[in-house]
Design a protein around this motif. Sequence first.
Motif, PDB file in Angstrom:
ATOM      1  N   ASN A 100       0.829  -1.212   0.000  1.00 29.51           N
ATOM      2  CA  ASN A 100       0.000   0.000   0.000  1.00 29.51           C
ATOM      3  C   ASN A 100       0.859   1.257   0.000  1.00 29.51           C
ATOM      4  OD1 ASN A 100      -2.441  -1.351  -0.097  1.00 29.51           O
ATOM      5  ND2 ASN A 100      -2.737  -1.325   2.114  1.00 29.51           N
ATOM      6  N   GLN A 101       1.901   1.267   0.823  1.00 32.99           N
ATOM      7  CA  GLN A 101       2.796   2.419   0.877  1.00 32.99           C
ATOM      8  C   GLN A 101       3.483   2.611  -0.469  1.00 32.99           C
ATOM      9  OE1 GLN A 101       5.857   2.185   3.836  1.00 32.99           O
ATOM     10  NE2 GLN A 101       6.706   4.178   3.323  1.00 32.99           N
ATOM     11  N   SER A 121       2.415   1.613  -3.399  1.00 32.10           N
ATOM     12  CA  SER A 121       1.391   2.041  -4.357  1.00 32.10           C
ATOM     13  C   SER A 121       1.062   3.517  -4.191  1.00 32.10           C
ATOM     14  CB  SER A 121       0.129   1.193  -4.174  1.00 32.10           C
ATOM     15  OG  SER A 121      -0.891   1.634  -5.026  1.00 32.10           O
ATOM     16  N   ASN A 122       0.923   3.954  -2.951  1.00 29.27           N
ATOM     17  CA  ASN A 122       0.634   5.371  -2.689  1.00 29.27           C
ATOM     18  C   ASN A 122       1.788   6.259  -3.129  1.00 29.27           C
ATOM     19  OD1 ASN A 122      -1.871   4.800  -1.623  1.00 29.27           O
ATOM     20  ND2 ASN A 122      -1.155   4.775   0.494  1.00 29.27           N
ATOM     21  N   GLU A 123       3.016   5.811  -2.893  1.00 34.17           N
ATOM     22  CA  GLU A 123       4.192   6.584  -3.295  1.00 34.17           C
ATOM     23  C   GLU A 123       4.289   6.644  -4.822  1.00 34.17           C
ATOM     24  OE1 GLU A 123       6.898   9.201  -2.458  1.00 34.17           O
ATOM     25  OE2 GLU A 123       5.734   8.234  -0.904  1.00 34.17           O
ATOM     26  N   LEU A 171       1.723   6.476  -6.930  1.00 31.13           N
ATOM     27  CA  LEU A 171       0.658   7.388  -7.366  1.00 31.13           C
ATOM     28  C   LEU A 171       1.060   8.835  -7.123  1.00 31.13           C
ATOM     29  CD1 LEU A 171      -2.188   7.839  -8.473  1.00 31.13           C
ATOM     30  CD2 LEU A 171      -3.050   7.544  -6.141  1.00 31.13           C
ATOM     31  N   ARG A 172       1.651   9.115  -5.995  1.00 35.56           N
ATOM     32  CA  ARG A 172       2.094  10.471  -5.675  1.00 35.56           C
ATOM     33  C   ARG A 172       3.150  10.935  -6.684  1.00 35.56           C
ATOM     34  NH1 ARG A 172       5.656  13.545  -2.551  1.00 35.56           N
ATOM     35  NH2 ARG A 172       4.648  15.136  -1.289  1.00 35.56           N
ATOM     36  N   ARG A 177       1.474  11.623 -10.018  1.00 33.92           N
ATOM     37  CA  ARG A 177       0.742  12.886  -9.958  1.00 33.92           C
ATOM     38  C   ARG A 177       1.697  14.078 -10.054  1.00 33.92           C
ATOM     39  NH1 ARG A 177      -3.885  11.558  -5.370  1.00 33.92           N
ATOM     40  NH2 ARG A 177      -5.418  10.802  -6.890  1.00 33.92           N
ATOM     41  N   SER A 220      -7.437  14.793  -8.111  1.00 34.33           N
ATOM     42  CA  SER A 220      -8.612  14.902  -7.240  1.00 34.33           C
ATOM     43  C   SER A 220      -9.582  15.922  -7.852  1.00 34.33           C
ATOM     44  CB  SER A 220      -8.185  15.365  -5.845  1.00 34.33           C
ATOM     45  OG  SER A 220      -7.685  16.688  -5.908  1.00 34.33           O
ATOM     46  N   GLU A 266      -3.304  18.132  -2.058  1.00 32.12           N
ATOM     47  CA  GLU A 266      -3.418  16.720  -2.432  1.00 32.12           C
ATOM     48  C   GLU A 266      -2.124  15.951  -2.163  1.00 32.12           C
ATOM     49  OE1 GLU A 266      -5.493  15.211  -6.184  1.00 32.12           O
ATOM     50  OE2 GLU A 266      -3.362  15.105  -6.694  1.00 32.12           O
TER      51      GLU A 266
END
Length: 186
Positions: free
Chosen positions: A35-36, A38-40, A42-43, A46, A109, A176
């Motif tokens: 999860n971490q 994946s979030n990194e 995505l960040r 972005r 977002s 965001e």
Amino acid sequence: MLVATMAVVGTLIGSVSAGAFTLLNTSNQVEATVNQSSNEFLRTQRQQIYSEFLTAANEVCTTASSVSVAFDHFDGPVLSGVTLEILGPLPRQNIVLGSKFAAVELIGSEAVVESARRMVVEYLAGAETIGWLSTDFAADDVVSADALSTRQQQFADHFQSGKGAQEDFLAAVRGELGIPGHGDRP
């Protein structure tokens, strides 16, 4: 014998319980790491997409600023020639801006997408205003002072609104991505 059997069964139950607990704990750690990661990812994506979008928007603004400077320094047929030369890259820049906005729309977002949409709408409307002026010049080398003034004001209004939307976009992106604002830095 019964005591020995109970000891073996107790040891076996303890081992299975410890193994299940270790497996559950490891599974939770792996899930948290995924999860971490994946979030990194995505960040990071972005950040890259927003940066490319801002670069495209800034290219349009730079061209617009050049047109604005031309309005202040030239008139008549000279202004017509200068604006047509300056506007050469604008259609390509508008296409790039639109394509970069599409990427923002896919990944951003609601607040980021809405401010980016307003920015694109205003910048494209400003570019269209300049296009009308170029058409006016092409039809007649002399454009009335009122028509020129009206187009200049429309152009300035659209780009000023676009700049305001760009500030909103930056604020939404900072929120965001968890990036502190200029005044929030230590």
